[in-house]
Write a protein that holds these residues in place. Sequence first.
Motif, mmCIF file in Angstrom:
data_model
loop_
_atom_site.group_PDB
_atom_site.id
_atom_site.type_symbol
_atom_site.label_atom_id
_atom_site.label_comp_id
_atom_site.label_asym_id
_atom_site.label_seq_id
_atom_site.Cartn_x
_atom_site.Cartn_y
_atom_site.Cartn_z
ATOM 1 N N HIS A 221 26.264 8.242 -13.923
ATOM 2 C CA HIS A 221 25.298 8.615 -12.896
ATOM 3 C C HIS A 221 23.867 8.270 -13.302
ATOM 4 N N ASP A 222 23.644 8.109 -14.583
ATOM 5 C CA ASP A 222 22.325 7.695 -15.053
ATOM 6 C C ASP A 222 22.203 6.181 -14.885
ATOM 7 N N PRO A 223 21.166 5.692 -14.192
ATOM 8 C CA PRO A 223 21.065 4.245 -13.948
ATOM 9 C C PRO A 223 20.959 3.421 -15.224
ATOM 10 N N ARG A 224 20.433 4.022 -16.288
ATOM 11 C CA ARG A 224 20.334 3.270 -17.539
ATOM 12 C C ARG A 224 21.712 3.027 -18.150
ATOM 13 N N LEU A 225 22.617 3.973 -17.986
ATOM 14 C CA LEU A 225 23.989 3.756 -18.457
ATOM 15 C C LEU A 225 24.668 2.652 -17.655
ATOM 16 N N ARG A 226 24.392 2.593 -16.365
ATOM 17 C CA ARG A 226 24.994 1.521 -15.550
ATOM 18 C C ARG A 226 24.432 0.160 -15.972
ATOM 19 N N THR A 227 23.140 0.136 -16.298
ATOM 20 C CA THR A 227 22.552 -1.102 -16.813
ATOM 21 C C THR A 227 23.209 -1.504 -18.132
ATOM 22 N N LEU A 228 23.396 -0.526 -19.006
ATOM 23 C CA LEU A 228 24.048 -0.799 -20.289
ATOM 24 C C LEU A 228 25.442 -1.379 -20.074
ATOM 25 N N LEU A 229 26.196 -0.801 -19.148
ATOM 26 C CA LEU A 229 27.537 -1.304 -18.874
ATOM 27 C C LEU A 229 27.501 -2.715 -18.291
ATOM 28 N N ASP A 230 26.567 -2.959 -17.372
ATOM 29 C CA ASP A 230 26.470 -4.288 -16.756
ATOM 30 C C ASP A 230 26.337 -5.386 -17.804
ATOM 31 N N ARG A 231 25.643 -5.089 -18.890
ATOM 32 C CA ARG A 231 25.421 -6.111 -19.918
ATOM 33 C C ARG A 231 26.727 -6.644 -20.490
ATOM 34 N N TYR A 232 27.753 -5.795 -20.544
ATOM 35 C CA TYR A 232 29.003 -6.241 -21.150
ATOM 36 C C TYR A 232 29.728 -7.286 -20.311
ATOM 37 N N ALA A 233 29.391 -7.391 -19.032
ATOM 38 C CA ALA A 233 29.961 -8.480 -18.227
ATOM 39 C C ALA A 233 29.462 -9.826 -18.722
ATOM 40 N N THR A 234 28.229 -9.846 -19.249
ATOM 41 C CA THR A 234 27.681 -11.115 -19.729
ATOM 42 C C THR A 234 28.358 -11.580 -21.003
ATOM 43 N N TYR A 235 29.130 -10.699 -21.675
ATOM 44 C CA TYR A 235 29.911 -11.125 -22.834
ATOM 45 C C TYR A 235 30.917 -12.202 -22.439
ATOM 46 N N SER A 236 31.289 -12.251 -21.162
ATOM 47 C CA SER A 236 32.200 -13.298 -20.690
ATOM 48 C C SER A 236 31.517 -14.203 -19.660
ATOM 49 N N GLY A 237 30.180 -14.158 -19.614
ATOM 50 C CA GLY A 237 29.443 -15.014 -18.694
ATOM 51 C C GLY A 237 29.675 -14.682 -17.244
ATOM 52 N N SER A 238 29.866 -13.391 -16.930
ATOM 53 C CA SER A 238 30.282 -12.983 -15.589
ATOM 54 C C SER A 238 29.267 -12.048 -14.947
ATOM 55 N N ASP A 239 29.468 -11.798 -13.661
ATOM 56 C CA ASP A 239 28.633 -10.920 -12.856
ATOM 57 C C ASP A 239 29.297 -9.548 -12.808
ATOM 58 N N PRO A 240 28.611 -8.465 -13.211
ATOM 59 C CA PRO A 240 29.271 -7.152 -13.247
ATOM 60 C C PRO A 240 29.737 -6.666 -11.889
ATOM 61 N N GLY A 241 29.107 -7.152 -10.816
ATOM 62 C CA GLY A 241 29.542 -6.760 -9.484
ATOM 63 C C GLY A 241 30.805 -7.458 -9.034
ATOM 64 N N ARG A 242 31.205 -8.494 -9.755
ATOM 65 C CA ARG A 242 32.405 -9.249 -9.400
ATOM 66 C C ARG A 242 33.439 -9.254 -10.515
ATOM 67 N N ALA A 243 33.013 -8.990 -11.732
ATOM 68 C CA ALA A 243 33.939 -8.976 -12.863
ATOM 69 C C ALA A 243 34.921 -7.828 -12.720
ATOM 70 N N PRO A 244 36.167 -7.999 -13.127
ATOM 71 C CA PRO A 244 37.177 -6.958 -12.933
ATOM 72 C C PRO A 244 36.931 -5.744 -13.813
ATOM 73 N N ALA A 245 37.449 -4.610 -13.366
ATOM 74 C CA ALA A 245 37.299 -3.365 -14.112
ATOM 75 C C ALA A 245 37.882 -3.474 -15.513
ATOM 76 N N ALA A 246 38.828 -4.385 -15.722
ATOM 77 C CA ALA A 246 39.440 -4.542 -17.044
ATOM 78 C C ALA A 246 38.423 -4.874 -18.124
ATOM 79 N N LEU A 247 37.257 -5.406 -17.741
ATOM 80 C CA LEU A 247 36.236 -5.704 -18.741
ATOM 81 C C LEU A 247 35.613 -4.442 -19.328
ATOM 82 N N ALA A 248 35.987 -3.276 -18.799
ATOM 83 C CA ALA A 248 35.569 -2.025 -19.438
ATOM 84 C C ALA A 248 36.068 -1.960 -20.877
ATOM 85 N N THR A 249 37.086 -2.745 -21.199
ATOM 86 C CA THR A 249 37.601 -2.753 -22.566
ATOM 87 C C THR A 249 36.614 -3.365 -23.553
#
Length: 489
Positions: free
Chosen positions: A180-208
């Motif tokens: 719920h904290d926007p900074r945590l969502r920003t932190l999570l979004d960064r991990y999509a870039t580990y695979s060169g992807s967009d967090p709004g389109r990358a699958p939930a499996a990237l939570a791993t």
Amino acid sequence: MSRVVVVGAGFGGLSVAARLAAQGHAVEVFEQGPQVGGKLGWFSRDGFSFDTGPSLLTLPAVQRDLFLKTGDPVESVLDVVQLDPVAHYRFADGTEVDLPGGGLPQVARALDDALGAGTGAQWTAFQRRAAEIWDVAREPFLESALEGPKTLLRLAKDVRGLRTVAPWSSLRGVGRQYLHDPRLRTLLDRYATYSGSDPGRAPAALATVPFVEQAFGAWYVRGGLHLLAQAVADRARERGARITTDAPVDRVLEEGGRAAGVRLADGRQVRADVVVSAVDAARLYGDLLPRPRLRPPRRLRSSSGFVLLLALEGRTPGLRHHTVLFPDDYDAEFADLAAGRPVADPTVYVSAPDDPALRPSDDTEAWFVLVNAPVHDPQHGGTDWRSEDLVRRHTDVVLDALARRGLDVRSRLRWAEVRTPADLEERTGSDGGAIYGTASNGARSAFLRPANRSPVPGLFLVGGSSHPGGGLPLVGLSARIVTDLVGPA
């Protein structure tokens, strides 16, 4: 015993060569460039040295397995140390946090201390879900070869597993259920870039990805991660593999409907029972086969990176091994990347290991600075990273962003070396400089990534552009998968 030719001496090619040679196969590796390592690159000048690719190891069990299966443990040849903290993050509102490397409870405490009470609990709840996804997805998606419809059918029967992985959800979507904290969502979004992807389109499996980093730790090789590639090459040679550099392959030979070896650019033909391609899948299918086929669609390419290698005078108080500086509008960054244009206000990633091997003296620093960038694609109306004017302007964009976020180094700059997506394409053969090959965007992305077993019998794919994906852990797993597919000698 099979005769095996490996095309490309990046980390994936070297890993599969070492594994297959250890099993008794006769292995020969051909690398187009003057040295091994691929994206595990290295640059030195005036006593300043830089890893130009990955800067940390996650899921270290993959590397330990590689070295144990091929001889002595990794610790016998490399000085591998755990990072703590793993990274320092600075958000747009000025708040900062060091994420420790000691496990998930320590991460939760650090978030509470830096971002406010309750943020650690939010992140912990998300990580519990990520752990469940890891348990369900690890074997079928990461450790096994995908078998197309058979894999889909098997997974579809596991209703509980499907509900956990939530293939219909994006990484950002599943994150919003817990964060719920926007900074945590920003932190999570960064991990999509580990695979060169967009967090709004990358699958939930990237939570791993954040789960693996924070549950199993992040690691560094003293002297630079390029030493990992050298160590794997040495291990492959010790097991009997032959590695030839400055030897580009221009054709995979077919005979009787199956792979039969390769033809080098100098015209020499090398016969083989098995060919393993460690080059970008787009190049293999588009250029190296007699009948081009199955070229991955360009719209699926991952993003690339724009890199500054900075030789700096003086030392930065409190500088961490990794620093991430977020922009005011993270969504705008992904919009720029989706449109194929350089990011106007990028997230800036700094890798500055406190490693005497990387600097000429104790009063200097060597910084690897990376921002996300679109691929080099002028022929299709995209960004032309060969433009000297664009490179100069974007260098200023990155240095200005550093200054605005508290790391103004321009007065300390001895020199800067610039690496663009066009440079990456030229050096590694990756399509447009796409770091991870195919982007992990969409629920079907795992099944759109080129499989390890090609449609041509006897031809296999290894490395970041094939299953299971990019990054050192997944590339290492792809080598293990291909070794199992080829089978014992």
